[in-house]
Write an enzyme that holds these catalytic residues in place. Sequence first.
Site, PDB file in Angstrom:
ATOM      1  N   ASP A  80       6.365 -57.945 -36.083  1.00 57.18           N
ATOM      2  CA  ASP A  80       5.026 -57.685 -36.143  1.00 57.18           C
ATOM      3  C   ASP A  80       4.876 -56.485 -37.354  1.00 57.18           C
ATOM      4  O   ASP A  80       5.901 -56.351 -37.906  1.00 57.18           O
ATOM      5  CB  ASP A  80       4.181 -57.195 -34.827  1.00 57.18           C
ATOM      6  CG  ASP A  80       4.400 -55.971 -34.056  1.00 57.18           C
ATOM      7  OD1 ASP A  80       5.653 -55.018 -34.791  1.00 57.18           O
ATOM      8  OD2 ASP A  80       3.747 -55.631 -33.550  1.00 57.18           O
ATOM      9  N   CYS A  82       9.276 -55.040 -32.827  1.00 56.83           N
ATOM     10  CA  CYS A  82       7.901 -54.656 -32.845  1.00 56.83           C
ATOM     11  C   CYS A  82       7.962 -53.049 -32.919  1.00 56.83           C
ATOM     12  O   CYS A  82       8.871 -52.641 -33.020  1.00 56.83           O
ATOM     13  CB  CYS A  82       7.067 -55.293 -31.822  1.00 56.83           C
ATOM     14  SG  CYS A  82       7.704 -54.805 -30.139  1.00 56.83           S
ATOM     15  N   THR A 135       7.858 -50.969 -30.108  1.00 57.40           N
ATOM     16  CA  THR A 135       8.887 -50.552 -29.333  1.00 57.40           C
ATOM     17  C   THR A 135      10.213 -51.496 -29.017  1.00 57.40           C
ATOM     18  O   THR A 135      10.906 -51.069 -28.333  1.00 57.40           O
ATOM     19  CB  THR A 135       8.389 -50.228 -28.014  1.00 57.40           C
ATOM     20  OG1 THR A 135       7.419 -51.323 -27.420  1.00 57.40           O
ATOM     21  CG2 THR A 135       7.185 -49.140 -28.150  1.00 57.40           C
ATOM     22  N   HIS A 152      27.658 -59.481 -20.816  1.00 54.84           N
ATOM     23  CA  HIS A 152      27.427 -59.765 -19.541  1.00 54.84           C
ATOM     24  C   HIS A 152      26.155 -60.375 -19.066  1.00 54.84           C
ATOM     25  O   HIS A 152      25.939 -61.324 -18.302  1.00 54.84           O
ATOM     26  CB  HIS A 152      26.903 -58.298 -18.838  1.00 54.84           C
ATOM     27  CG  HIS A 152      28.094 -57.361 -18.237  1.00 54.84           C
ATOM     28  ND1 HIS A 152      27.966 -56.196 -17.329  1.00 54.84           N
ATOM     29  CD2 HIS A 152      29.275 -57.192 -18.867  1.00 54.84           C
ATOM     30  CE1 HIS A 152      29.212 -55.720 -17.446  1.00 54.84           C
ATOM     31  NE2 HIS A 152      29.964 -56.334 -18.376  1.00 54.84           N
ATOM     32  N   HIS A 200      29.999 -63.287 -14.848  1.00 57.13           N
ATOM     33  CA  HIS A 200      28.609 -63.128 -15.590  1.00 57.13           C
ATOM     34  C   HIS A 200      28.179 -64.608 -15.766  1.00 57.13           C
ATOM     35  O   HIS A 200      27.054 -64.590 -15.516  1.00 57.13           O
ATOM     36  CB  HIS A 200      28.902 -62.297 -16.694  1.00 57.13           C
ATOM     37  CG  HIS A 200      29.471 -61.112 -16.653  1.00 57.13           C
ATOM     38  ND1 HIS A 200      28.916 -60.091 -15.642  1.00 57.13           N
ATOM     39  CD2 HIS A 200      30.793 -60.591 -16.828  1.00 57.13           C
ATOM     40  CE1 HIS A 200      29.717 -58.942 -15.732  1.00 57.13           C
ATOM     41  NE2 HIS A 200      30.499 -59.240 -16.265  1.00 57.13           N
TER      42      HIS A 200
HETATM   43  C1  RB5 Z   1       1.616 -52.401 -32.296  1.00 60.38           C
HETATM   44  O1  RB5 Z   1       0.632 -51.401 -32.327  1.00 60.38           O
HETATM   45  C2  RB5 Z   1       2.435 -52.273 -30.953  1.00 60.38           C
HETATM   46  O2  RB5 Z   1       1.629 -52.344 -29.858  1.00 60.38           O
HETATM   47  C3  RB5 Z   1       3.455 -53.348 -30.876  1.00 60.38           C
HETATM   48  O3  RB5 Z   1       4.094 -53.370 -32.103  1.00 60.38           O
HETATM   49  C4  RB5 Z   1       4.646 -53.137 -29.994  1.00 60.38           C
HETATM   50  O4  RB5 Z   1       5.244 -52.117 -29.836  1.00 60.38           O
HETATM   51  C5  RB5 Z   1       4.156 -53.834 -28.562  1.00 60.38           C
HETATM   52  O5  RB5 Z   1       5.019 -53.724 -27.502  1.00 60.38           O
END
Ligand code: RB5
Length: 148
Positions: free
Chosen positions: A8, A65, A67, A98, A133
């Site tokens: 994203d 993304c 996180t 694993h 595994h």
């Molecule tokens: C976008 O702001 C953020 O929410 C997205 O990139 C991601 O981290 C969601 O898990």
Amino acid sequence: MKIAIGADHAGYMLKEELKRWLEEWNISYHDFGTYSPERVDYPDYGIIVARAVAKGGFEKGILICGTGIGMSIVANKVKGIRAALCRDPYEAKLSREHNDANILTLGGRILGFDLAKEIVRVWLNTEFTGGRHKVRIDKISMIEEDEL
Ligand code: RB5
């Protein structure tokens, strides 16, 4: 090996770096977007990459993304996908040995480029151990079939 990649807006910059590393390592890839830093919704990109890997057109996928959490949630909705959010090379190694992870998810707002590069390098170069595994991976498949 052909890799499906996607991100994203929060993962866009790291995805562009990732493409340079894959080229350096002579690994072919298809970039499913997003193609600019403009705000988008991560499920729209996560689902395309996860389905492309699940259908067998790509051996592995990498999703980014902010996180890495949202992409891992989305990708793991798809039957046959084992997506692993990794924040260090040791997790990357174990997610392959694993868990036979077929999608790696990364946090573009969490990881520096050098650390991300090492995570990707280790993840792409580590094989599934199999053995005990494999029994566990088979149980995950049974959950998908509602047989466990
Ligand atoms: C976008 O702001 C953020 O929410 C997205 O990139 C991601 O981290 C969601 O898990």
